[in-house]
Design a protein around this motif. Structure first.
Motif, PDB file in Angstrom:
ATOM      1  N   LEU A  14      86.287  46.864  63.728  1.00  0.00           N
ATOM      2  CA  LEU A  14      87.031  46.049  62.498  1.00  0.00           C
ATOM      3  C   LEU A  14      88.645  46.645  62.282  1.00  0.00           C
ATOM      4  CD1 LEU A  14      84.391  46.543  59.650  1.00  0.00           C
ATOM      5  CD2 LEU A  14      85.073  44.551  60.808  1.00  0.00           C
ATOM      6  N   ASN A  15      88.991  47.375  63.313  1.00  0.00           N
ATOM      7  CA  ASN A  15      90.323  48.081  63.467  1.00  0.00           C
ATOM      8  C   ASN A  15      90.755  48.737  62.139  1.00  0.00           C
ATOM      9  OD1 ASN A  15      92.625  48.535  64.657  1.00  0.00           O
ATOM     10  ND2 ASN A  15      93.564  46.684  64.047  1.00  0.00           N
ATOM     11  N   ILE A  16      89.532  49.430  61.640  1.00  0.00           N
ATOM     12  CA  ILE A  16      90.051  50.356  60.244  1.00  0.00           C
ATOM     13  C   ILE A  16      89.762  51.476  60.606  1.00  0.00           C
ATOM     14  CG2 ILE A  16      89.502  48.389  58.881  1.00  0.00           C
ATOM     15  CD1 ILE A  16      86.821  49.465  58.246  1.00  0.00           C
ATOM     16  N   THR A  17      89.949  52.658  59.657  1.00  0.00           N
ATOM     17  CA  THR A  17      89.667  54.130  59.750  1.00  0.00           C
ATOM     18  C   THR A  17      88.161  54.298  59.469  1.00  0.00           C
ATOM     19  OG1 THR A  17      90.182  54.660  57.623  1.00  0.00           O
ATOM     20  CG2 THR A  17      91.863  54.608  59.219  1.00  0.00           C
ATOM     21  N   VAL A  18      87.526  55.465  60.308  1.00  0.00           N
ATOM     22  CA  VAL A  18      86.373  55.916  60.130  1.00  0.00           C
ATOM     23  C   VAL A  18      86.171  56.236  58.627  1.00  0.00           C
ATOM     24  CG1 VAL A  18      84.495  57.769  60.594  1.00  0.00           C
ATOM     25  CG2 VAL A  18      86.145  56.506  62.506  1.00  0.00           C
ATOM     26  N   ASP A  19      87.310  56.914  57.974  1.00  0.00           N
ATOM     27  CA  ASP A  19      87.067  57.194  56.755  1.00  0.00           C
ATOM     28  C   ASP A  19      86.709  55.952  55.714  1.00  0.00           C
ATOM     29  OD1 ASP A  19      87.378  59.376  54.287  1.00  0.00           O
ATOM     30  OD2 ASP A  19      89.044  57.998  54.057  1.00  0.00           O
ATOM     31  N   ALA A  20      87.340  54.921  55.975  1.00  0.00           N
ATOM     32  CA  ALA A  20      87.210  53.617  55.193  1.00  0.00           C
ATOM     33  C   ALA A  20      85.775  53.197  55.311  1.00  0.00           C
ATOM     34  CB  ALA A  20      88.192  52.417  55.570  1.00  0.00           C
ATOM     35  N   GLN A  34      85.139  43.136  49.343  1.00  0.00           N
ATOM     36  CA  GLN A  34      85.334  42.224  50.524  1.00  0.00           C
ATOM     37  C   GLN A  34      85.314  43.316  51.725  1.00  0.00           C
ATOM     38  OE1 GLN A  34      89.050  40.323  50.795  1.00  0.00           O
ATOM     39  NE2 GLN A  34      88.619  39.176  52.463  1.00  0.00           N
ATOM     40  N   LEU A  35      86.137  44.469  51.563  1.00  0.00           N
ATOM     41  CA  LEU A  35      85.675  45.137  52.904  1.00  0.00           C
ATOM     42  C   LEU A  35      84.268  45.852  53.068  1.00  0.00           C
ATOM     43  CD1 LEU A  35      87.006  46.488  55.286  1.00  0.00           C
ATOM     44  CD2 LEU A  35      87.973  48.057  53.811  1.00  0.00           C
ATOM     45  N   LYS A  36      83.787  46.061  51.910  1.00  0.00           N
ATOM     46  CA  LYS A  36      82.184  46.662  51.898  1.00  0.00           C
ATOM     47  C   LYS A  36      81.474  45.636  52.586  1.00  0.00           C
ATOM     48  CE  LYS A  36      82.562  49.306  47.696  1.00  0.00           C
ATOM     49  NZ  LYS A  36      82.258  49.385  46.339  1.00  0.00           N
ATOM     50  N   LYS A  37      81.679  44.279  52.264  1.00  0.00           N
ATOM     51  CA  LYS A  37      80.744  43.397  53.062  1.00  0.00           C
ATOM     52  C   LYS A  37      81.202  43.275  54.322  1.00  0.00           C
ATOM     53  CE  LYS A  37      79.579  38.333  52.694  1.00  0.00           C
ATOM     54  NZ  LYS A  37      79.295  38.139  53.957  1.00  0.00           N
ATOM     55  N   LEU A  38      82.496  43.428  54.779  1.00  0.00           N
ATOM     56  CA  LEU A  38      82.663  43.081  56.184  1.00  0.00           C
ATOM     57  C   LEU A  38      81.964  44.282  57.031  1.00  0.00           C
ATOM     58  CD1 LEU A  38      86.508  42.269  56.258  1.00  0.00           C
ATOM     59  CD2 LEU A  38      84.604  40.987  57.006  1.00  0.00           C
ATOM     60  N   VAL A  39      82.008  45.668  56.267  1.00  0.00           N
ATOM     61  CA  VAL A  39      81.579  46.852  57.150  1.00  0.00           C
ATOM     62  C   VAL A  39      79.879  46.769  57.243  1.00  0.00           C
ATOM     63  CG1 VAL A  39      81.168  49.400  56.639  1.00  0.00           C
ATOM     64  CG2 VAL A  39      83.428  48.516  56.094  1.00  0.00           C
ATOM     65  N   GLU A  45      75.160  43.922  62.328  1.00  0.00           N
ATOM     66  CA  GLU A  45      75.537  43.416  63.576  1.00  0.00           C
ATOM     67  C   GLU A  45      75.179  44.163  64.983  1.00  0.00           C
ATOM     68  OE1 GLU A  45      79.063  41.191  65.964  1.00  0.00           O
ATOM     69  OE2 GLU A  45      79.010  40.994  63.872  1.00  0.00           O
ATOM     70  N   ILE A  46      75.988  45.349  64.828  1.00  0.00           N
ATOM     71  CA  ILE A  46      75.903  46.127  65.888  1.00  0.00           C
ATOM     72  C   ILE A  46      74.843  47.297  65.936  1.00  0.00           C
ATOM     73  CG2 ILE A  46      78.153  45.867  66.333  1.00  0.00           C
ATOM     74  CD1 ILE A  46      78.801  48.459  65.231  1.00  0.00           C
ATOM     75  N   GLY A  47      73.812  47.264  64.924  1.00  0.00           N
ATOM     76  CA  GLY A  47      72.716  47.970  64.923  1.00  0.00           C
ATOM     77  C   GLY A  47      72.959  49.578  64.357  1.00  0.00           C
ATOM     78  N   TYR A  48      73.872  49.719  63.464  1.00  0.00           N
ATOM     79  CA  TYR A  48      74.125  50.856  62.951  1.00  0.00           C
ATOM     80  C   TYR A  48      72.972  51.421  62.054  1.00  0.00           C
ATOM     81  CZ  TYR A  48      76.068  54.760  60.182  1.00  0.00           C
ATOM     82  OH  TYR A  48      76.507  55.824  59.507  1.00  0.00           O
ATOM     83  N   VAL A  49      72.605  52.647  62.138  1.00  0.00           N
ATOM     84  CA  VAL A  49      71.425  53.162  61.243  1.00  0.00           C
ATOM     85  C   VAL A  49      71.800  54.426  60.647  1.00  0.00           C
ATOM     86  CG1 VAL A  49      69.271  54.099  61.007  1.00  0.00           C
ATOM     87  CG2 VAL A  49      69.521  52.136  62.651  1.00  0.00           C
ATOM     88  N   LYS A  50      72.067  54.611  59.389  1.00  0.00           N
ATOM     89  CA  LYS A  50      72.650  55.574  58.922  1.00  0.00           C
ATOM     90  C   LYS A  50      71.708  56.793  58.982  1.00  0.00           C
ATOM     91  CE  LYS A  50      73.973  56.923  53.779  1.00  0.00           C
ATOM     92  NZ  LYS A  50      73.873  56.369  52.444  1.00  0.00           N
ATOM     93  N   ASN A  51      72.194  57.925  59.199  1.00  0.00           N
ATOM     94  CA  ASN A  51      71.681  59.355  59.525  1.00  0.00           C
ATOM     95  C   ASN A  51      71.570  59.930  58.292  1.00  0.00           C
ATOM     96  OD1 ASN A  51      70.789  61.535  60.532  1.00  0.00           O
ATOM     97  ND2 ASN A  51      71.756  61.345  62.544  1.00  0.00           N
ATOM     98  N   ASN A  52      70.598  60.135  57.542  1.00  0.00           N
ATOM     99  CA  ASN A  52      70.448  60.866  56.321  1.00  0.00           C
ATOM    100  C   ASN A  52      70.468  62.319  56.409  1.00  0.00           C
ATOM    101  OD1 ASN A  52      70.405  58.784  54.018  1.00  0.00           O
ATOM    102  ND2 ASN A  52      68.636  58.216  55.107  1.00  0.00           N
ATOM    103  N   ILE A  53      69.787  62.650  57.586  1.00  0.00           N
ATOM    104  CA  ILE A  53      69.713  63.739  57.843  1.00  0.00           C
ATOM    105  C   ILE A  53      71.060  64.792  58.212  1.00  0.00           C
ATOM    106  CG2 ILE A  53      68.716  65.684  59.502  1.00  0.00           C
ATOM    107  CD1 ILE A  53      66.578  64.361  57.525  1.00  0.00           C
TER     108      ILE A  53
END
Length: 329
Positions: A14-20, A34-39, A45-53
């Motif tokens: 998305l050409n944004i920062t990791v912090d964003a 709007q940005l939250k929806k894009l993220v 789409e690319i298969g990101y899974v939140k790592n709670n641990i």
């Protein structure tokens, strides 16, 4: 092995920062909708899974809630545990299912809470005073579903067990049954409330026609029940739970009692409404969805520091005859 998709990958796409990206995934108010929806769309789409641990190790906090039950056979525990976990998910928490092989949640069963750094406890098992003391000392809120507690640290929500028993007693009187049996495999306060409501409703009925048979779950009373039913000519049985009522049906079917159809059997929890049962059953019912929502909403408010008010609530009940099991709450 393919590397796990990270927040950096989303940021690069998305050409944004990791912090964003991090703020968007945490639903931070500092990030536009709007940005939250894009993220979120790109994460899926690319298969990101939140790592709670990983997040918990970094922040020292998790969104884990321990959920305790003590039976894998009783469908009541399966249904209510499922509802608890699904409701927790809606509030952004992860339910960690934990098994306790006792009628009390003792201190030796709390290790799962601390090993997973759980922020709260929801239990269908009565906590011991020592367990409550440990949770209080560590400032971990505890919510008990289905069991009242006199301990001021314990939050609880229950069905109106006494009134449920009265409903069954009134049903007995209204339909002109002759001999009643209250049957329980629990010595809990919950069972006592249901029994007392039932007996109070029958207070003016012939006391020689009212029987009580109860013990702990570890004692098999199947033979005693069959003997009482045959000897006394019981035509009405109020069972502590639906699971026990189904056992009673099975015991009678295996016995030499001519016909189970001549005996009215009523349970408690109205499981026929909440899940597919192999046999319909008259039962006292209440809104399990509401029970879970009230408890978890209170837990959420507690954890977010918005309210520390103790939950001590009772949910209304109704007796559903077996031809009413599919009515909505």
């Amino acid at each position: 092995m393919k590397n796990r998709v990270s927040m950096k990958d989303i940021a690069n796409e998305l050409n944004i920062t990791v912090d964003a990206v991090s703020k968007a995934l945490r639903n931070s108010p500092r990030i536009s909708e709007q940005l939250k929806k894009l993220v979120f769309d790109k994460a899926r789409e690319i298969g990101y899974v939140k790592n709670n641990i990983a997040l918990s190790l970094k922040s020292g906090k998790t969104n884990f809630v321990a959920v305790y039950l003590n039976s894998l056979l009783n469908p009541f525990f399966a249904v209510l545990s499922h509802k608890i976990i699904q409701t927790l998910k809606k509030y952004g928490y992860v339910g960690i299912l934990s098994f306790c092989d006792s009628h009390l949640l003792e201190e030796d069963r709390l290790s799962n809470i601390f090993s997973n750094n759980c922020v709260g406890v929801i239990t269908l098992v009565e906590p011991s005073e020592k367990s409550i003391e440990i949770l209080k000392k560590n400032e971990i809120p505890i919510y008990v579903l289905g069991i009242k507690s006199d301990n001021s640290y314990v939050n609880y929500i229950v069905s109106d067990d006494y009134n449920g028993g009265r409903c069954v007693g009134n049903y007995f009187l209204k339909h002109n049954y002759k001999k009643a049996l209250f049957f329980s495999d629990s010595l809990s306060g919950t069972s006592i409330e249901r029994k007392q409501g039932f007996l109070d409703a029958l207070a003016e009925f012939d006391s020689n026609s009212i029987f009580v048979l109860e013990s702990s779950p570890t004692i098999d009373l199947s033979n005693e029940l069959i003997d009482v039913v045959k000897k006394e000519g019981i035509d009405f049985i109020f069972s502590f739970s639906d699971y026990l009522a189904l056992k009673v049906m099975h015991w009678i079917d295996k016995s030499d009692i001519p016909s189970r159809k001549d005996i009215k059997i009523i349970g408690y929890d109205n499981l026929c409404y909440w899940t597919d049962m192999y046999e319909h059953l008259s039962s006292v019912g209440y809104d399990m969805d509401e029970m879970c929502k009230v408890a978890i909403d209170c837990l959420d408010q507690n954890l977010k520091g918005k309210s520390k008010e103790r939950l001590a609530e009772t949910i209304d009940v109704k007796l559903f005859d077996d031809n009413e099991f599919n009515k909505s709450y």
